[in-house]
Motif scaffolding. Structure first.
Motif, PDB file in Angstrom:
ATOM      1  N   LEU A 101      -0.881   3.820   1.571  1.00  0.00           N
ATOM      2  CA  LEU A 101      -1.000   3.305   0.216  1.00  0.00           C
ATOM      3  C   LEU A 101      -2.450   3.516  -0.190  1.00  0.00           C
ATOM      4  O   LEU A 101      -3.343   2.934   0.428  1.00  0.00           O
ATOM      5  CB  LEU A 101      -0.618   1.820   0.169  1.00  0.00           C
ATOM      6  N   ASN A 102      -2.680   4.403  -1.135  1.00  0.00           N
ATOM      7  CA  ASN A 102      -4.029   4.765  -1.569  1.00  0.00           C
ATOM      8  C   ASN A 102      -4.923   5.157  -0.395  1.00  0.00           C
ATOM      9  O   ASN A 102      -6.068   4.722  -0.286  1.00  0.00           O
ATOM     10  CB  ASN A 102      -4.657   3.636  -2.393  1.00  0.00           C
ATOM     11  N   GLY A 103      -4.364   5.954   0.513  1.00  0.00           N
ATOM     12  CA  GLY A 103      -5.133   6.472   1.639  1.00  0.00           C
ATOM     13  C   GLY A 103      -5.253   5.546   2.828  1.00  0.00           C
ATOM     14  O   GLY A 103      -5.795   5.926   3.865  1.00  0.00           O
ATOM     15  N   LYS A 104      -4.747   4.323   2.734  1.00  0.00           N
ATOM     16  CA  LYS A 104      -4.793   3.377   3.856  1.00  0.00           C
ATOM     17  C   LYS A 104      -3.442   3.360   4.544  1.00  0.00           C
ATOM     18  O   LYS A 104      -2.408   3.249   3.888  1.00  0.00           O
ATOM     19  CB  LYS A 104      -5.133   1.966   3.364  1.00  0.00           C
ATOM     20  N   GLU A 105      -3.453   3.454   5.865  1.00  0.00           N
ATOM     21  CA  GLU A 105      -2.210   3.498   6.625  1.00  0.00           C
ATOM     22  C   GLU A 105      -1.772   2.087   7.021  1.00  0.00           C
ATOM     23  O   GLU A 105      -2.579   1.292   7.496  1.00  0.00           O
ATOM     24  CB  GLU A 105      -2.405   4.355   7.879  1.00  0.00           C
ATOM     25  N   TYR A 106      -0.489   1.823   6.817  1.00  0.00           N
ATOM     26  CA  TYR A 106       0.130   0.545   7.179  1.00  0.00           C
ATOM     27  C   TYR A 106       1.209   0.805   8.217  1.00  0.00           C
ATOM     28  O   TYR A 106       2.005   1.731   8.058  1.00  0.00           O
ATOM     29  CB  TYR A 106       0.748  -0.132   5.952  1.00  0.00           C
ATOM     30  N   THR A 107       1.233   0.001   9.258  1.00  0.00           N
ATOM     31  CA  THR A 107       2.295   0.074  10.253  1.00  0.00           C
ATOM     32  C   THR A 107       3.510  -0.646   9.692  1.00  0.00           C
ATOM     33  O   THR A 107       3.400  -1.781   9.211  1.00  0.00           O
ATOM     34  CB  THR A 107       1.857  -0.602  11.565  1.00  0.00           C
ATOM     35  N   ILE A 108       4.654   0.006   9.752  1.00  0.00           N
ATOM     36  CA  ILE A 108       5.894  -0.597   9.260  1.00  0.00           C
ATOM     37  C   ILE A 108       6.591  -1.266  10.433  1.00  0.00           C
ATOM     38  O   ILE A 108       6.929  -0.622  11.419  1.00  0.00           O
ATOM     39  CB  ILE A 108       6.805   0.457   8.599  1.00  0.00           C
ATOM     40  N   LEU A 109       6.780  -2.584  10.328  1.00  0.00           N
ATOM     41  CA  LEU A 109       7.392  -3.353  11.406  1.00  0.00           C
ATOM     42  C   LEU A 109       8.912  -3.398  11.294  1.00  0.00           C
ATOM     43  O   LEU A 109       9.615  -3.346  12.295  1.00  0.00           O
ATOM     44  CB  LEU A 109       6.807  -4.769  11.442  1.00  0.00           C
ATOM     45  N   GLY A 159      -4.165  -6.502  11.389  1.00  0.00           N
ATOM     46  CA  GLY A 159      -3.671  -7.811  11.808  1.00  0.00           C
ATOM     47  C   GLY A 159      -3.115  -8.681  10.691  1.00  0.00           C
ATOM     48  O   GLY A 159      -2.757  -9.830  10.926  1.00  0.00           O
ATOM     49  N   ILE A 160      -3.049  -8.161   9.485  1.00  0.00           N
ATOM     50  CA  ILE A 160      -2.519  -8.927   8.346  1.00  0.00           C
ATOM     51  C   ILE A 160      -1.191  -8.305   7.930  1.00  0.00           C
ATOM     52  O   ILE A 160      -1.066  -7.080   7.822  1.00  0.00           O
ATOM     53  CB  ILE A 160      -3.502  -8.921   7.159  1.00  0.00           C
ATOM     54  N   GLN A 161      -0.196  -9.144   7.669  1.00  0.00           N
ATOM     55  CA  GLN A 161       1.119  -8.662   7.269  1.00  0.00           C
ATOM     56  C   GLN A 161       1.287  -8.732   5.754  1.00  0.00           C
ATOM     57  O   GLN A 161       0.760  -9.632   5.092  1.00  0.00           O
ATOM     58  CB  GLN A 161       2.216  -9.466   7.964  1.00  0.00           C
TER      59      GLN A 161
END
Length: 182
Positions: free
Chosen positions: A9-17, A35-37
Motif C-alpha cells: 500500500l503506497n510502497g509499504k509491504e503488509y503481511t496478510i494474516l 507489529g501493528i494489525q
C-alpha cells in the motif's frame, strides 16, 4: 479463496494474516506491519447480480466522508492507495454483532444504538448495510466497520430488512446454516 501472503500500500509491504471478509466491493484482510494489525481492503471488480457500481474506490471514500460528517462510529481510514485500489483501516478487535446473535449474547444497548443510528441515517437520507457482520461493539459504542452507504430506501432500512438478521429469526438461521464459516 486463498489470501495473498503480502500486499503493498503506497510502497509499504503488509503481511496478510487472513481474510476477514468479502463484500460486494472488495476483500478485507487482517494485515500486519511493524507489529501493528490493520484491516486492509482490496477493491475487486467481480460482478454483482443485485448491485451496480461506478468507481468503487471513489464511492468508498465518499461514503467514509458522509458517515464521518454525521459522526457515525466507523474505523479510522489510515491510508489510501489509489493506483492499487486499497484502503488501510483501523482494526477494531472483537466479535461482530453476527457472532453475538449466533451465541445469543447480543445486549439491549446494541439494539438501542442501532435503532438510534437508523434514525440518524434515515433523517440524513441514507441507508447503510445493516447486516450484522458489519458491526462491532467496542467500548460501549457500536461501530459500523464498512463504509458503504446509499440513498435511503425504506425496503433496505434497518426496520424493514436489517432487523431480520439482528436476532435468531428464520432468515438469520437460514443464513447461518448456509454460511457456517462465519
Amino acid at each position: 479463496m486463498n489470501a495473498p501472503k503480502f500486499l503493498t500500500l503506497n510502497g509499504k509491504e503488509y503481511t496478510i494474516l487472513r481474510l476477514l471478509g468479502k463484500g460486494k466491493g472488495g476483500y478485507t484482510y487482517l494485515a500486519e506491519r511493524d507489529g501493528i494489525q490493520y484491516a486492509l481492503k482490496q477493491i475487486h471488480h467481480e460482478p454483482c447480480d443485485y448491485y451496480q457500481f461506478g468507481d468503487k474506490l471513489a464511492a468508498e471514500l465518499g461514503d467514509y466522508e458522509k458517515l464521518s460528517a454525521l459522526e457515525i462510529s466507523v474505523p479510522a481510514l489510515l491510508d489510501v492507495d489509489r493506483k492499487e485500489e486499497r484502503l488501510l483501516k483501523e482494526l477494531l478487535p472483537g466479535e461482530t454483532v453476527y457472532q453475538l446473535v449466533l451465541r445469543g449474547t447480543l445486549e439491549p444497548w446494541h439494539l438501542e444504538q442501532v435503532r438510534t443510528l437508523s434514525q440518524t441515517l434515515r433523517e440524513a437520507g441514507l441507508n447503510i448495510d445493516w447486516f450484522p457482520t458489519n458491526f462491532i461493539p467496542k467500548d460501549g459504542a457500536l461501530y459500523y466497520v464498512d463504509y458503504e452507504c446509499n440513498t435511503y430506501m425504506n425496503q433496505w432500512s434497518f426496520e424493514h430488512w436489517g432487523m431480520l438478521y439482528w436476532s435468531r429469526t428464520p432468515e438469520f438461521d437460514a443464513y447461518a446454516k448456509e454460511h457456517d464459516d462465519l
